[in-house]
Design an enzyme around this catalytic site. Sequence first.
Site, PDB file in Angstrom:
ATOM      1  N   SER A  24      -2.893  28.024  59.173  1.00  0.00           N
ATOM      2  CA  SER A  24      -2.904  26.584  58.923  1.00  0.00           C
ATOM      3  C   SER A  24      -3.682  26.145  57.699  1.00  0.00           C
ATOM      4  O   SER A  24      -3.474  25.038  57.214  1.00  0.00           O
ATOM      5  CB  SER A  24      -3.468  25.856  60.148  1.00  0.00           C
ATOM      6  OG  SER A  24      -4.812  26.233  60.382  1.00  0.00           O
ATOM      7  N   LYS A  41       0.471  19.521  68.606  1.00  0.00           N
ATOM      8  CA  LYS A  41       0.782  19.360  67.185  1.00  0.00           C
ATOM      9  C   LYS A  41       2.215  18.825  67.042  1.00  0.00           C
ATOM     10  O   LYS A  41       2.435  17.635  67.180  1.00  0.00           O
ATOM     11  CB  LYS A  41       0.536  20.669  66.442  1.00  0.00           C
ATOM     12  CG  LYS A  41      -0.964  21.011  66.399  1.00  0.00           C
ATOM     13  CD  LYS A  41      -1.270  22.243  65.626  1.00  0.00           C
ATOM     14  CE  LYS A  41      -2.769  22.409  65.413  1.00  0.00           C
ATOM     15  NZ  LYS A  41      -3.571  22.476  66.645  1.00  0.00           N
TER      16      LYS A  41
END
Length: 715
Positions: free
Chosen positions: A355, A431
């Site tokens: 990420s 998410k």
Amino acid sequence: MDKLSTLSRFKASCPFLGRTKTSTLRNLCTSTSTRFPSISLLTERATNCPVMGPALSVRSKEIVAGYASMAGNSDIEQIHKEKGVNIPVDASVEMCPHASAARAAARMADDLAHAAKGKEISSKAAAAAGCPFHKAALEQTVKATGVAPHPVPVSTASTSVSSSTRTGAYDYEAFYNTELEKKHKDKSYRYFNNINRLAHKFPVAHTAKVEDEVQVWCSNDYLGMGNNPVVLETMHRTLDRYGHGAGGTRNIAGNGAVHLGLERELATLHRKDAALIFSSCYVANDATLSTLGTKLPGCVMFSDKSNHASMIQGMRHSTAQRVIFKHNDLEDLENKLKEYPKETPKIIAFESVYSMCGSISPISEICDLAEKYGALTFLDEVHAVGLYGPRGAGVAEHLDYEAQLAHGENPDPIPGSVMDRIDIITGTLGKAYGAVGGYIAGSDDFIDMIRSYAPGFIFTTSLPPATVAGAQASIAYQKIYLGDRQLKQVNVRETKRRFAELDIPVVPGPSHILPVLVGDAALAKAASDKLLYDHSIYVQAINYPTVAVGEERLRITVTQRHTVEQIDKLVAAVDQVFTDLNINRIKDWKALGGRATVGVPGEDDVVEPIWTKEQLGEETGTTPKTLRDGEKDVVDPQGVFVARSRFDHLLGPISGPLRSGYQVVAPAVTTNTTTTSSAASVVPKTMKTGTKLMDFAPRARDIPVPPPSKLSAVA
């Protein structure tokens, strides 16, 4: 007056500002007073200052006077007539900028006046604490009156117990302060902005002041599913039927049909035998790896150097040996695997999308090594589920795109596919699916073993039913609708291209992650602040320990709901901030030999995206178009139908327009003098969250949904 840039100029002359940490001032500036909601906590404190108190009082009165009416009602009516202003019958103060501003000014003046009450006591206490301004004011009072004030003890009700009250005891407060000071000195102290995302204005949020709106460019709600109308509708219906909390752990009253339904949804998403949900994916990774590493005899865990903290902690909490291999380095991994007999239990733990840098792991090749050396594969798809693959199952699915697409909603695995070769998949609901929670998916016996032994699962209260149902609706919708994933990738590509044209350093990668390299902790924080305060753009700075020292960055998240105009504003704002703060651009990093894969000699500045042009629909002309301001985002009818149908057996069938939100409409109340329809002025005797009562109505954001007869059900 609360801007930090303004306050810093007075630190030398004001004792309070001089001794107060910048982080504390920042919190006081951005936090609304609980007692006086129209002012900040810093302003509330300033009312007790002998310098700022009178100044605030005078200024607030000036503001109110500036908005005061200059004429009587008849005169105002004449002005409206001359100017052609027609006042609607149902007009309210909010409809007039002048009137609403006047009311806000009046409220602030009133709050300032009330906050200033008790000023004499506060002044005495401040003088006792050593403020020279308060001390001088008190000395003048003594000279004028000849009466000395009684000593006023400084209240300790709101302060922590100091070590002086524990003679000979450890000074805990000093320890806390020392540890915090370390974070401040190395610029790794974390600041938490007050950001409140608006369900019906995504990606817009308001700050501590409700009227101050900003564009959010760093949310992990990658597809805006946190406010998708079918998700909200499902959550409302579930809340009405099952209430808020789950009632206990999964073993004690917290194991409901919605939890079991979500686990089936996740198992079929990854074409695995079973799945298990946790309160977060941090807990899922920690609990699973610690349990496996402890239970497997003599287990050795091989961990990618860039793995998430949750995976690292899970390994540390186990009794297994941990071996770290270089990031995405197959040669280094194999050399380390060779050191152990094949019969030794091994786990290779890695992520699909990393990420902070945007790199993607060589999943298929790692599977080859796992088979060769007898290891289990543990794949974290947290930043990939919902975003990759024809059904949103992640990168492992995406690598066999056409085959997985053709397999449809068949829950059985495709033998030999990359996703089938992975033993354990972990993912998040918080998410791309816009909810909260985490999960693991794998074989029946593996899931049952973790369910039976993992403390992080056994002793945790189960997720609320409405949250669980919303997550399942989100997954079911995204399994069907490909457009959100495609448009997100289109917008990411365009934003990266625009940054490259301006020589803004983006860490190259094939994924949706867009990390803008800054290379200094203080500069990253300053850039984040300037974007927020000068441009109303919220991008959080990422510093150590999330990234290495010297590789600090702004991690930008582009969604499919960001518009052309919003992208234009972001690019221009980042360019301006880089110029204002003299932050290194690509050419500067090249001159320094490169950093964090930016400007490295011999390396490409751009990496080919994992999504191909064919998968985005470019060759067939079906690529979704970036929205413009004012255009509504697409809500797919087929996806809505499938998501609704998942709950027919629990909530009953539903069709027709989506009821994505419910709003209380308080009945009008007639008094002797006025008629009021404000919700704040009356509380209905009966209040429900559903749609059975007239005092609740769907919001305007309704979309037509074909009746079930016109849509084919999807298994």
